[in-house]
Design a protein around this motif. Structure first.
Motif, PDB file in Angstrom:
ATOM      1  N   VAL A  22      39.322 -59.129 -41.109  1.00 39.58           N
ATOM      2  CA  VAL A  22      38.933 -59.677 -39.801  1.00 39.58           C
ATOM      3  C   VAL A  22      37.808 -58.854 -39.181  1.00 39.58           C
ATOM      4  N   ALA A  23      37.857 -57.538 -39.333  1.00 43.94           N
ATOM      5  CA  ALA A  23      36.774 -56.694 -38.804  1.00 43.94           C
ATOM      6  C   ALA A  23      35.439 -57.069 -39.448  1.00 43.94           C
ATOM      7  N   PHE A  24      35.463 -57.294 -40.740  1.00 44.43           N
ATOM      8  CA  PHE A  24      34.233 -57.687 -41.451  1.00 44.43           C
ATOM      9  C   PHE A  24      33.719 -59.030 -40.941  1.00 44.43           C
ATOM     10  N   PHE A  73      48.872 -61.125 -35.265  1.00 44.37           N
ATOM     11  CA  PHE A  73      47.722 -61.607 -34.507  1.00 44.37           C
ATOM     12  C   PHE A  73      46.662 -60.505 -34.530  1.00 44.37           C
ATOM     13  N   PRO A  74      45.462 -60.797 -35.042  1.00 47.60           N
ATOM     14  CA  PRO A  74      44.486 -59.731 -35.385  1.00 47.60           C
ATOM     15  C   PRO A  74      44.256 -58.666 -34.324  1.00 47.60           C
ATOM     16  N   THR A  75      44.001 -59.082 -33.066  1.00 51.60           N
ATOM     17  CA  THR A  75      43.693 -58.061 -32.054  1.00 51.60           C
ATOM     18  C   THR A  75      44.930 -57.278 -31.624  1.00 51.60           C
ATOM     19  N   PHE A  76      46.131 -57.838 -31.852  1.00 51.40           N
ATOM     20  CA  PHE A  76      47.369 -57.131 -31.523  1.00 51.40           C
ATOM     21  C   PHE A  76      47.841 -56.236 -32.659  1.00 51.40           C
ATOM     22  N   THR A  77      47.323 -56.476 -33.860  1.00 45.56           N
ATOM     23  CA  THR A  77      47.831 -55.795 -35.051  1.00 45.56           C
ATOM     24  C   THR A  77      47.711 -54.270 -34.999  1.00 45.56           C
ATOM     25  N   VAL A 136      49.796 -56.056 -45.776  1.00 45.71           N
ATOM     26  CA  VAL A 136      49.232 -57.263 -45.162  1.00 45.71           C
ATOM     27  C   VAL A 136      48.436 -56.910 -43.906  1.00 45.71           C
ATOM     28  N   CYS A 137      48.980 -56.044 -43.067  1.00 46.12           N
ATOM     29  CA  CYS A 137      48.300 -55.662 -41.823  1.00 46.12           C
ATOM     30  C   CYS A 137      46.994 -54.922 -42.110  1.00 46.12           C
ATOM     31  N   ILE A 138      47.019 -54.014 -43.073  1.00 49.07           N
ATOM     32  CA  ILE A 138      45.810 -53.248 -43.403  1.00 49.07           C
ATOM     33  C   ILE A 138      44.716 -54.168 -43.928  1.00 49.07           C
ATOM     34  N   MET A 191      52.100 -41.813 -43.232  1.00 47.72           N
ATOM     35  CA  MET A 191      50.860 -41.168 -42.804  1.00 47.72           C
ATOM     36  C   MET A 191      49.641 -41.887 -43.380  1.00 47.72           C
ATOM     37  N   VAL A 192      49.730 -42.281 -44.653  1.00 47.03           N
ATOM     38  CA  VAL A 192      48.616 -43.023 -45.272  1.00 47.03           C
ATOM     39  C   VAL A 192      48.438 -44.370 -44.583  1.00 47.03           C
ATOM     40  N   VAL A 193      49.545 -45.069 -44.352  1.00 47.73           N
ATOM     41  CA  VAL A 193      49.485 -46.361 -43.664  1.00 47.73           C
ATOM     42  C   VAL A 193      48.903 -46.192 -42.268  1.00 47.73           C
ATOM     43  N   GLY A 194      49.353 -45.161 -41.545  1.00 50.56           N
ATOM     44  CA  GLY A 194      48.837 -44.913 -40.207  1.00 50.56           C
ATOM     45  C   GLY A 194      47.340 -44.652 -40.203  1.00 50.56           C
ATOM     46  N   ALA A 195      46.869 -43.877 -41.192  1.00 52.68           N
ATOM     47  CA  ALA A 195      45.432 -43.576 -41.264  1.00 52.68           C
ATOM     48  C   ALA A 195      44.614 -44.839 -41.539  1.00 52.68           C
ATOM     49  N   LEU A 196      45.087 -45.682 -42.464  1.00 47.42           N
ATOM     50  CA  LEU A 196      44.365 -46.921 -42.794  1.00 47.42           C
ATOM     51  C   LEU A 196      44.394 -47.905 -41.626  1.00 47.42           C
ATOM     52  N   LEU A 197      45.530 -47.981 -40.929  1.00 46.72           N
ATOM     53  CA  LEU A 197      45.606 -48.837 -39.748  1.00 46.72           C
ATOM     54  C   LEU A 197      44.662 -48.340 -38.659  1.00 46.72           C
ATOM     55  N   LEU A 198      44.544 -47.031 -38.531  1.00 49.69           N
ATOM     56  CA  LEU A 198      43.623 -46.463 -37.542  1.00 49.69           C
ATOM     57  C   LEU A 198      42.182 -46.844 -37.861  1.00 49.69           C
TER      58      LEU A 198
END
Length: 402
Positions: A363-365, A331-335, A355-357, A264-271
């Motif tokens: 990349v967003a920055f 790949f950033p936009t697919f992540t 790594v993904c988070i 759940m924490v990972v999902g929230a950070l990925l979101l």
């Protein structure tokens, strides 16, 4: 007039970009998935079909041939409790308990968790051993009935000494993927419009005399994210009411729905990271064009680049260790989509999650920095879109920094 507008539209590169973007991306994804399938041609079939696995079994039916079972890695035992304890401890791959009447009773299988999609191999193994054992016993009525009706199997998988979460565990973390999809669709046009509107109305230069471009762009992004959250909250109120009604019914049919705090924490950070990255892409589109009309094609490309992994979702989920899956994951936009789907089914390892988070936020920055750079230099460019040649010229004049 009709001919003029038609010819003018099809002469624009943006028309062909918007028209061909989705088919081209689908073809690219299809090729990547095809290459992945060719590299591991039978990975899904192998994971769900019978394969030789070290297992112990108790046979109450008297139908299992020790010789046949041994060929598949089976060893007969007397103590079912001890065998299950070995499975829970990770010392044994599987234990099979054959009932007195496999044609009408379920075969119980305790197994070491190998993932939601791969655990089916244990049930197939138990069935295959039984079918092969009784194949020569066609004179036995029980054997004949078994050959006519495939017996049911009930699989209980164990991971780390505990019962592994089943399909119900997908539901809570999958909500983050659904929220991402909704937020991206809500924010796409709004993020582009809010950046382009001042340029289109030719008031950007006036605004920038009193406000720094970085502050302006970031303020717009934050404001639109807040607007998106308000919209989401409006949608969430009836959605939560629906979930409150559906979950009790779902729990009765599939059992209790476990909530894994880590996932759940990972999902929230990925979101959060995914929404920031998508927003940065849309802001970049707005900064690169002079009008909202010109932004439509590039906006579609940005949107598709974020959501296109949905077309390869099944391959990614059933082949978590494939090189193609690694491409989609990193790949950033697919992540965002790929990582959230893998996190939901439990195939995203803790290291991959971190790594993904980190990648998403970094990349967003960087993309937002690039969008600010474009906006600052193109603010007075009312007649045409920004070209790569102009970007290179602006970088050289700025000393190579964005």
């Amino acid at each position: 007039m009709v001919r003029f507008e038609f010819v003018r539209a099809i002469k624009k590169p943006s028309f062909w970009i918007g028209t061909l973007a989705l088919p081209l991306l689908i073809v690219v994804v299809g090729v990547l998935v095809g290459v992945g399938n060719a590299a591991g041609a039978d990975s899904v079939t192998t994971s769900s079909s019978a394969a030789k696995v070290p297992f112990e079994y108790v046979d109450h039916s008297g139908l299992v041939s020790p010789r046949v079972a041994a060929r598949w890695g089976g060893t007969p035992v007397e103590d079912a409790t001890a065998a299950i304890a070995k499975v829970r401890a990770g010392e044994l791959d599987a234990f099979v308990d054959y009932p007195e009447s496999p044609s009408s009773q379920s075969i119980e299988v305790a197994a070491k968790d190998d993932g939601l999609f791969a655990n089916a191999k244990y049930g197939n193994l138990a069935t295959k051993v039984l079918e092969a054992s009784v194949a020569a016993k066609v004179g036995d009525p029980q054997a004949v009935k078994l050959l006519q009706v495939t017996p049911d199997t009930t699989i209980t998988a164990y991971s780390g000494g505990k019962t592994a979460s089943g399909w119900a565990s997908i539901i809570p973390p999958l909500l983050f993927a659904a929220a991402f999809f909704g937020l991206v669709l809500l924010l796409a046009a709004r993020m582009v419009t809010v950046v382009v509107e001042e340029k289109e109305n030719r008031i950007s230069e006036m605004i920038l005399t009193t406000l720094d471009a970085t502050v302006l762009v970031r303020g717009k992004v934050i404001a639109m994210l807040l607007v998106g959250l308000v919209q989401s909250a409006v949608f969430m109120i009836p959605a939560l009411g629906t979930v409150g009604l559906v979950l009790p019914l779902l729990s009765r049919s599939v059992g209790p729905i476990p909530v894994d705090p880590w996932r759940m924490v990972v999902g929230a950070l990925l979101l959060v990271g995914g929404v920031l990255l998508a927003s940065s892409l849309f802001v970049t589109v707005g900064a690169a064009v002079p009008t909202i009309k010109d932004a439509s094609a590039l906006q579609s490309v940005a949107l598709f680049s974020v959501l296109i992994p949905l077309y390869a979702a099944f391959f990614v989920l059933t082949n978590p260790h494939s090189p193609i899956t690694a491409v989609f994951t990193y790949f950033p936009t697919f992540t965002p989509v790929t990582a959230m789907l893998r996190n939901a089914v439990g195939t995203l390892s803790p290291l991959e999650s971190v790594v993904c988070i980190v990648e998403l936020f970094v990349v967003a920055f960087l993309v937002l920095q690039f969008a600010t750079f474009l906006f600052r230099h193109s603010v007075a460019q009312y007649g045409s879109k920004v070209s790569w040649r102009q970007v290179r010229a602006w970088r050289r004049s700025a000393g190579g920094s964005v």
